[in-house]
Design a protein around this motif. Structure first.
Motif, PDB file in Angstrom:
ATOM      1  N   TYR A 194     -37.234  44.009  48.774  1.00 29.87           N
ATOM      2  CA  TYR A 194     -38.656  43.985  49.048  1.00 29.87           C
ATOM      3  C   TYR A 194     -38.927  44.169  50.489  1.00 29.87           C
ATOM      4  CZ  TYR A 194     -43.182  41.247  48.567  1.00 29.87           C
ATOM      5  OH  TYR A 194     -44.531  40.947  48.475  1.00 29.87           O
TER       6      TYR A 194
ATOM      7  N   GLY B 287     -34.111  47.794  42.081  1.00 29.72           N
ATOM      8  CA  GLY B 287     -33.581  46.660  42.951  1.00 29.72           C
ATOM      9  C   GLY B 287     -32.540  45.955  42.246  1.00 29.72           C
TER      10      GLY B 287
ATOM     11  N   ILE C 238     -45.835  43.619  44.176  1.00 30.23           N
ATOM     12  CA  ILE C 238     -45.135  44.546  45.316  1.00 30.23           C
ATOM     13  C   ILE C 238     -45.566  46.093  45.215  1.00 30.23           C
ATOM     14  CG2 ILE C 238     -42.914  45.495  46.099  1.00 30.23           C
ATOM     15  CD1 ILE C 238     -41.756  42.594  44.916  1.00 30.23           C
TER      16      ILE C 238
HETATM   17  C1  LIG Z   1     -36.005  40.634  46.147  1.00 28.59           C
HETATM   18  C2  LIG Z   1     -36.145  41.459  44.933  1.00 28.59           C
HETATM   19  N1  LIG Z   1     -34.919  41.722  44.370  1.00 28.59           N
HETATM   20  C3  LIG Z   1     -34.656  42.550  43.694  1.00 28.59           C
HETATM   21  C4  LIG Z   1     -35.614  42.975  42.873  1.00 28.59           C
HETATM   22  C5  LIG Z   1     -35.746  43.885  41.489  1.00 28.59           C
HETATM   23  O1  LIG Z   1     -35.938  44.947  41.699  1.00 28.59           O
HETATM   24  P1  LIG Z   1     -36.314  46.076  40.344  1.00 28.59           P
HETATM   25  O2  LIG Z   1     -37.615  45.259  39.585  1.00 28.59           O
HETATM   26  O3  LIG Z   1     -36.541  47.311  40.937  1.00 28.59           O
HETATM   27  O4  LIG Z   1     -35.104  46.183  39.465  1.00 28.59           O
HETATM   28  C6  LIG Z   1     -37.013  42.765  43.412  1.00 28.59           C
HETATM   29  C7  LIG Z   1     -38.361  43.196  42.523  1.00 28.59           C
HETATM   30  O5  LIG Z   1     -39.300  42.476  42.557  1.00 28.59           O
HETATM   31  C8  LIG Z   1     -37.420  41.935  44.370  1.00 28.59           C
HETATM   32  O6  LIG Z   1     -38.496  41.422  45.132  1.00 28.59           O
END
Ligand SMILES: Cc1ncc(COP(=O)(O)O)c(C=O)c1O
Length: 220
Positions: free
Chosen positions: A198, A72, A12
């Motif tokens: 995402y 996230g 991502i």
């Molecule tokens: C759909 C989704 N949710 C949650 C996350 C978690 O985000 P973070 O790695 O910023 O804590 C991601 C990260 O890839 C994600 O793609």
């Protein structure tokens, strides 16, 4: 990893932007404590302004609330706790979870990111409180199976409190049928959570259908 390479499709994380590098430099240099307005009024205003700007970008009313958090996982944790607090039919903030209270259950698709495992374990509900609903060939949650599970749980005396719709799954970028999930939430009095970690920015594209925007929009 060379995230900025034009052929970098591995994950991502996109290329960096010069303005982002400058902003990080400034933030590190002045090292503000944003724990409360009084500790850093300017940073708090910047946060509020950023949230208004993001809301506008994806078609939310500018009057909606919001917080900037570290990523996230934490964003989803905050929403999970808000949902639990709002939908438990006792004062969960003071009394917590106990054997005398019904088990709270949350509904997610099998393509949901692991934040939900962490939330259910970290906040003391246990992994068994997560109902993993099957997905179809497009990796979207199966709405009929979802409703069947909610009804079966209600019959057993457990307390469904939240459905998670993912706007952009981590595996293939699938968007769950958000309008249908919103309708189920309304029908059964559940909290509607959209994880847009995402895919939410896609909502600013003119070609994204109005029906998705309508489902995701909060009430002013
Ligand atoms: C759909 C989704 N949710 C949650 C996350 C978690 O985000 P973070 O790695 O910023 O804590 C991601 C990260 O890839 C994600 O793609």
């Amino acid at each position: 990893m060379f995230n900025g390479h034009p052929r970098f499709w591995g994950y991502i994380t996109s290329s960096a932007t010069p303005i982002g590098a400058l902003a990080d430099f400034l933030a590190s240099a002045i090292n503000q404590n944003t724990g409360a307005f009084i500790l850093s009024p300017l940073a708090t205003e910047i946060e509020a302004q950023t949230i208004r700007g993001l809301a506008e970008l994806i078609g939310f009313p500018r009057t909606c609330g919001g917080l900037l958090v570290s990523g996230g996982n934490v964003a989803n944790f905050v929403c999970f706790l808000a949902a639990r607090q709002a939908k438990a039919n006792w004062d969960i903030k003071h009394e917590g979870l106990s054997a005398n209270r019904p088990r709270l259950t949350v509904y997610v698709s099998q393509a949901t990111h692991t934040w939900i495992n962490k939330a259910s374990e970290l906040f003391g509900m246990g992994a068994d409180s997560v109902r993993w609903i099957e997905t179809d060939a497009n990796q979207q949650i199966n709405i009929d199976a979802l409703e069947r599970q909610i009804l079966a749980d209600r019959d057993k005396g457990v307390l469904p409190f939240m459905i998670v719709g993912t706007a952009g799954t981590v595996g293939v970028g699938a968007v769950d049928p958000l309008p249908e999930i919103a309708a189920l939430c309304k029908q059964y009095g559940l909290w509607f959570h959209v994880n847009g970690a995402y895919g939410a920015p896609a909502a600013c594209l003119p070609e994204v259908s109005e029906k998705y925007l309508k489902a995701a929009r909060c009430k002013p």
